[in-house]
Design a protein around this motif. Structure first.
Motif, PDB file in Angstrom:
ATOM      1  N   ILE A 191       0.800  -1.137   0.120  1.00 38.90           N
ATOM      2  CA  ILE A 191       0.125   0.104  -0.071  1.00 38.90           C
ATOM      3  C   ILE A 191       0.845   1.400   0.123  1.00 38.90           C
ATOM      4  N   SER A 192       1.946   1.253   0.704  1.00 41.67           N
ATOM      5  CA  SER A 192       2.844   2.488   0.945  1.00 41.67           C
ATOM      6  C   SER A 192       3.387   2.727  -0.482  1.00 41.67           C
ATOM      7  N   LEU A 193       3.806   1.869  -1.217  1.00 38.34           N
ATOM      8  CA  LEU A 193       4.522   2.143  -2.712  1.00 38.34           C
ATOM      9  C   LEU A 193       3.358   2.650  -3.499  1.00 38.34           C
ATOM     10  N   GLY A 194       2.147   1.984  -3.359  1.00 35.07           N
ATOM     11  CA  GLY A 194       1.415   2.613  -4.280  1.00 35.07           C
ATOM     12  C   GLY A 194       0.836   3.951  -3.949  1.00 35.07           C
ATOM     13  N   SER A 195       0.747   4.282  -2.669  1.00 33.63           N
ATOM     14  CA  SER A 195       0.513   5.489  -2.208  1.00 33.63           C
ATOM     15  C   SER A 195       1.293   6.695  -2.806  1.00 33.63           C
ATOM     16  N   TRP A 196       2.787   6.204  -2.545  1.00 27.56           N
ATOM     17  CA  TRP A 196       3.801   7.173  -2.944  1.00 27.56           C
ATOM     18  C   TRP A 196       3.777   7.525  -4.567  1.00 27.56           C
ATOM     19  N   PHE A 197       3.336   6.292  -5.353  1.00 25.76           N
ATOM     20  CA  PHE A 197       3.436   6.642  -6.828  1.00 25.76           C
ATOM     21  C   PHE A 197       2.128   7.444  -6.988  1.00 25.76           C
ATOM     22  N   ARG A 198       1.006   7.208  -6.355  1.00 28.18           N
ATOM     23  CA  ARG A 198      -0.135   7.938  -6.681  1.00 28.18           C
ATOM     24  C   ARG A 198       0.062   9.633  -6.254  1.00 28.18           C
ATOM     25  N   GLU A 199       0.744   9.741  -5.032  1.00 29.04           N
ATOM     26  CA  GLU A 199       0.783  11.327  -4.710  1.00 29.04           C
ATOM     27  C   GLU A 199       1.983  11.942  -5.282  1.00 29.04           C
ATOM     28  N   TYR A 200       2.789  11.186  -5.788  1.00 35.55           N
ATOM     29  CA  TYR A 200       4.268  12.218  -6.250  1.00 35.55           C
ATOM     30  C   TYR A 200       4.307  11.795  -7.641  1.00 35.55           C
ATOM     31  N   VAL A 226       2.850   5.436 -14.207  1.00 37.72           N
ATOM     32  CA  VAL A 226       3.204   5.038 -12.857  1.00 37.72           C
ATOM     33  C   VAL A 226       3.448   3.351 -12.866  1.00 37.72           C
ATOM     34  N   TRP A 227       2.749   2.644 -13.946  1.00 33.61           N
ATOM     35  CA  TRP A 227       3.213   1.064 -13.971  1.00 33.61           C
ATOM     36  C   TRP A 227       4.469   0.796 -14.484  1.00 33.61           C
ATOM     37  N   PHE A 228       5.030   1.507 -15.549  1.00 30.44           N
ATOM     38  CA  PHE A 228       6.383   1.508 -16.082  1.00 30.44           C
ATOM     39  C   PHE A 228       7.309   1.769 -14.956  1.00 30.44           C
ATOM     40  N   LEU A 229       7.182   2.845 -14.086  1.00 26.97           N
ATOM     41  CA  LEU A 229       8.087   3.186 -13.071  1.00 26.97           C
ATOM     42  C   LEU A 229       7.854   2.212 -11.645  1.00 26.97           C
ATOM     43  N   THR A 230       6.539   1.692 -11.444  1.00 29.43           N
ATOM     44  CA  THR A 230       6.460   0.490 -10.540  1.00 29.43           C
ATOM     45  C   THR A 230       7.180  -0.616 -10.985  1.00 29.43           C
TER      46      THR A 230
END
Length: 468
Positions: A281-290, A312-316
């Protein structure tokens, strides 16, 4: 040093807790910071310089942005410099070899990139320091003026190695003032033991089946052995990573911190979109916010929303490792989430629940094959074997033996991946009152004893996310 080691459990942690508890409140950040540096330097003393540099670098950047807040050009330049500096460090250690190798292959050059070991936790603490500077630049939080407090935020050993990724605003007040009580310490100890048991008793045991399957030559795999192997990994990575997160949150609470939740029973999801709201959850939240929201999120029309999702998914995928399989893995889920957003998600809500669960598990399991096989042709071959393509037998004696040997463990782990065990514990404590509390406490003590017994004879076995 890893949490699931006898050195950590019976030497480092007791010493750190005792020193911390005996110290005056004003010195506790310094004690925790020092303990974290020792923890980090245990296996890689040289790389501690990188973390200290990142800490000082972004501490100074935060102060500079605040100082020149009314001079936007200077503040922006400091912000951009901070982001570029952090990404340069991360890129050098994590991606330089990957880039050099692929550029060399593109131009037919035989270039041998230096094989640098990846500093433990660099992907996590780099994201934390970048989010800190970004939040100051956006005016969300004031800068931390105490260098030791900021160092404690960056280096805090409970979540340093594999998260959860903690945003500064979530624990800013806790860095200044936090309470340690016996009740909170007990809650933290229980959560830590639960995570330890997940890792040592569950993830490690089921992981042996995946190790066996992955080491089997692909041409010798049967359909059944392929499915048993990847199902084993599906459970292993969940109990390994969520176990670590439970240990991190438990340790945090023992030291007075409330760290964010990182997993919420992802395998009960009815869509892939829901799965990624429950997993890491913390990683998804980080990419969503930043990343996602600064790019425009869903505010600028469907086409740009889908573009933002794919970025976002490429960077993930890229964040998880410098290898094409991780990029393909990220884009694979980007495609699935896009399809769900366009039309599938609405249909899934109208279908029976079991269809959504089955569909989600199938998509996620295929994704784990891409995640685990760095050599993409091997991943495609393995997936083909799962669905009966190629000259593969349906089953052999070894596969049937594995099914009989691990069948009970599969069922047990599948139940443990649901909210059922947690509900049962709460029910026992409520229904049986004091007796229930004693029973649950005894259960945790048994879990600690069994985990310790396994660690006595177990070789070094780091968490799966150590390499990220």
């Amino acid at each position: 040093m890893v949490f699931s080691s006898l050195i950590f459990l019976f030497q480092f942690l007791p010493a750190a807790l005792l020193t911390y508890c005996l110290s005056p409140k004003k010195l506790r950040n310094a004690v925790l910071f020092a303990a974290s540096l020792v923890f980090y330097a245990w296996g890689e003393p040289l790389y501690i310089v990188i973390m200290i540099f990142s800490t000082v670098f972004d501490y100074a950047n935060g102060l500079l942005i605040d100082k020149y807040r009314n001079r936007k050009s200077i503040a922006r330049a400091v912000f951009i410099g901070s982001i570029c500096g952090n990404l340069a460090i991360l890129g050098f250690f994590k991606y330089a070899g990957f880039v050099v190798q692929n550029v060399g292959e593109m131009f037919g050059l035989h270039v041998q990139a230096a094989d640098l070991p990846l500093p433990i936790g660099i992907s996590f603490y780099t994201f934390q320091t970048m989010s800190y500077v970004a939040d100051i630049y956006l005016g969300k939080v004031p800068p931390q003026r105490n260098m030791i407090a900021f160092g404690t935020y960056v280096a805090m050993f409970p979540q340093l190695v594999a998260g959860p990724i903690v945003k500064y605003g979530d624990i800013a007040e806790q860095l200044a003032s936090r309470k340690m009580t016996l009740e909170r310490f007990g809650e933290g100890a229980k959560r830590f033991i639960r995570g330890l048991a997940k890792k040592v008793l569950l993830a490690n045991n089921i992981g042996m089946l995946w190790t066996s399957a992955k080491s089997t030559p692909l041409e010798e795999l049967t359909v059944l052995s392929a499915w048993l192997g990847i199902l084993a990994f599906t459970l292993q990575i969940y109990f390994d990573f969520s176990g670590y997160s439970d240990m991190a949150r438990g340790l945090g609470k023992m030291f007075g911190f409330d760290l964010p939740q990182n997993f919420k029973h992802p395998y009960i999801s009815r869509s892939v979109t829901e799965f990624w709201r429950r997993w890491h959850i913390s990683l998804g939240s980080w990419f969503r916010e930043y990343v996602y929201i600064p790019l425009g999120g869903n505010r600028r029309g469907l086409h740009k929303q889908l573009r933002n999702l794919w970025i976002v998914w490429f960077l993930t995928g890229l964040w998880h490792g410098a290898s094409w399989n991780f990029i393909v893995w990220g884009l694979y889920f980007g495609f699935i989430v896009t399809v769900e957003k366009l039309f599938l998600l609405k249909r899934l809500t109208r279908w029976p629940h079991w269809i959504g669960h089955l569909y989600t598990l199938l998509i996620v399991i295929i994704g784990w094959v891409l995640f685990e096989y760095e050599h993409l042709p091997s991943a495609w071959t393995f997936i083909g074997t799962m669905f009966g393509f190629g000259a593969h037998e349906l089953a052999d004696r070894q596969a049937l033996y594995d099914l009989l040997t691990y069948g009970g463990l599969f069922v047990f782990l599948a139940l443990c991946a649901t909210p059922l065990p947690q509900k049962m514990v709460v029910l026992v404590e409520i229904r049986w009152n004091r007796v229930g509390v004693i029973v649950v406490t005894a259960f945790y003590i048994i879990g600690l004893v069994l985990s310790t017994a396994y660690l006595v004879n177990e070789s070094y076995n780091p968490f799966l996310y150590f390499r990220f």
